[in-house]
Enzyme design. Structure first.
Site, PDB file in Angstrom:
ATOM      1  CD  GLU A   1      -6.931   6.543  19.944  1.00  0.00           C
ATOM      2  OE1 GLU A   1      -6.875   7.579  19.387  1.00  0.00           O
ATOM      3  OE2 GLU A   1      -6.561   5.774  19.080  1.00  0.00           O
TER       4      GLU A   1
ATOM      5  CB  CYS B   1       2.632  11.775  -3.421  1.00  0.00           C
ATOM      6  SG  CYS B   1       2.149  13.217  -2.106  1.00  0.00           S
TER       7      CYS B   1
ATOM      8  CB  CYS C   1      -4.750  12.481  -3.793  1.00  0.00           C
ATOM      9  SG  CYS C   1      -4.333  13.893  -2.832  1.00  0.00           S
TER      10      CYS C   1
ATOM     11  CB  CYS D   1      -1.104  11.824   4.175  1.00  0.00           C
ATOM     12  SG  CYS D   1      -1.314  13.220   3.471  1.00  0.00           S
TER      13      CYS D   1
ATOM     14  CB  CYS E   1      -0.121   8.007  -1.046  1.00  0.00           C
ATOM     15  SG  CYS E   1      -1.463   8.205  -0.535  1.00  0.00           S
TER      16      CYS E   1
HETATM   17 FE1  SF4 Z   1      -1.400  12.645   1.021  1.00  0.00          FE
HETATM   18 FE2  SF4 Z   1      -2.738  12.922  -1.428  1.00  0.00          FE
HETATM   19 FE3  SF4 Z   1       0.124  12.485  -1.224  1.00  0.00          FE
HETATM   20 FE4  SF4 Z   1      -1.503  10.609  -0.726  1.00  0.00          FE
HETATM   21  S1  SF4 Z   1      -1.188  11.536  -2.620  1.00  0.00           S
HETATM   22  S2  SF4 Z   1       0.152  11.137   0.579  1.00  0.00           S
HETATM   23  S3  SF4 Z   1      -3.229  11.500   0.172  1.00  0.00           S
HETATM   24  S4  SF4 Z   1      -1.104  14.229  -0.577  1.00  0.00           S
END
Ligand code: SF4
Length: 357
Positions: A35, A198, A207, A191, A201
């Site tokens: 970390e 997105c 989101c 992200c 994602c």
């Molecule tokens: Fe980020 Fe929302 Fe796009 Fe997912 S959908 S990558 S959480 S901005």
């Protein structure tokens, strides 16, 4: 379990990063080390450093019993050297005052030197499955977008809000190691700060920033301030295949590393050089190195010492053989410069020898 955690865990099983050398361990020492190394540093850069470090210092006790000068070469080139100094100080503190054991909870871990709240949460989540939420820069970005929260993530009110959200989203304790890794993976691979992915994602269906078409504007960014520039002159004094290096003070840039003697002006450099010996001096092209808060523009001055005076080296200075450069704890730009000079001088010596044959 919150929908957020369910989606993230399912995604992690199929698409999370695998095979990183610190994954799967519950040893708080190794989690802590990884970390700290990963702070502001890319995974690909950290992997070889981590492997070398744990091979040399496999336990907290081994790290605590080493001298700082033995530890720094294993951090040389990784940058942000205060991390290595704090790591070493913290290891000694744990061995001296905590019987060589890490405290169990995130709140106790966060009181140790050099361990912030997010790192403490990561150690507690990975090593003991504690329900403690990491909230580093990547996580704050994901949450600011996911909940479409306006505000500067560095402002303390906003930090508190994001951290409270992060805590609310946590799954049951048994899923904490996988969930914490999934949060890290999503922030690092999907992200992203620029051009988030997105389309792939797992959080996209819920989101808020995506739904409202605000992904590009969140989290809010402040206009970048111009980076100040500092100037310095570095002395590259060489003689008999060795270069003059000096231990840097323990705090400040490149703290505790070996480096080239550094001066604010050319005149200062010349007066120190005069005490070292008679030299052929040439000025090399200026170089730049970017730190977080400023840019260093430094001019190297190559001095080939032809006749050395007696009382030359100051405290903390050493003539270091160029053939052993790789084992010196040097800052990355200094190592680069010396490597270039060393290979140029080796090439020229080879050419001279070939001409004589
Ligand atoms: Fe980020 Fe929302 Fe796009 Fe997912 S959908 S990558 S959480 S901005």
């Amino acid at each position: 379990m919150h929908d957020f955690a369910t989606r993230l865990l399912a995604w992690r099983r199929r698409f999370g990063r695998r095979g990183l050398p610190w994954q799967g361990t519950r040893d708080p020492y190794r989690v802590w080390l990884s970390e700290i190394m990963l702070q502001q540093t890319r995974v690909a850069t950290v992997v070889p450093y981590y492997e070398r470090f744990v091979a040399r210092f496999p336990t907290l006790q081994r790290l605590a019993s080493a001298r700082l000068s033995q530890v720094m070469p294993y951090w040389s080139g990784l940058g942000y050297y205060a991390r290595a100094r704090n790591l070493h100080a913290c290891a000694r503190h744990l061995v001296g005052d905590h019987g060589g054991k890490f405290p169990r909870s995130a709140s106790e871990l966060a009181r140790l030197p050099g361990i912030g709240r997010s790192t403490a949460a990561a150690i507690a989540a990975f090593s003991r499955s504690e329900r403690a939420a990491i909230c580093d820069g990547n996580v704050k970005r994901v949450l600011a977008r996911y909940f479409a929260i306006d505000g500067d993530p560095r402002a303390s009110a906003m930090e508190r809000r994001l951290s409270a959200q992060a805590q609310r989203l946590l799954p049951p304790a048994r899923s904490m190691p996988a969930y914490t890794q999934a949060m890290m993976d999503l922030g690092a691979t999907v992200c992203l700060r620029r051009a988030p992915k997105c389309a792939v994602c797992p959080l996209q269906p819920t989101c808020k920033a995506f739904r409202e078409g605000r992904v590009d504007e969140l989290p809010l960014r402040h206009a970048a301030r111009p980076t100040p520039v500092r100037k310095a002159h570095l002395l590259v004094a060489m003689r008999d295949g060795a270069v003059l290096l000096q231990r840097r003070p323990p705090t400040g840039i490149w703290g505790s590393l070996l480096s080239l003697p550094q001066f604010a002006s050319r005149a200062q450099l010349r007066s120190v050089l005069a005490a070292i010996g008679e030299a052929h001096l040439s000025t090399l092209p200026e170089r730049r190195h970017a730190f977080t808060h400023f840019t260093l523009e430094f001019t190297p001055h190559l001095a080939i010492i032809e006749r050395r005076r007696r009382q030359t080296t100051e405290a903390g200075a050493v003539w270091w053989p160029l053939s052993r450069l790789e084992s010196a704890a040097l800052p990355a730009p200094v190592r680069r410069l010396l490597r270039e000079l060393h290979s140029a001088s080796t090439r020229s010596a080879t050419r001279k020898r070939d001409t004589m044959l």
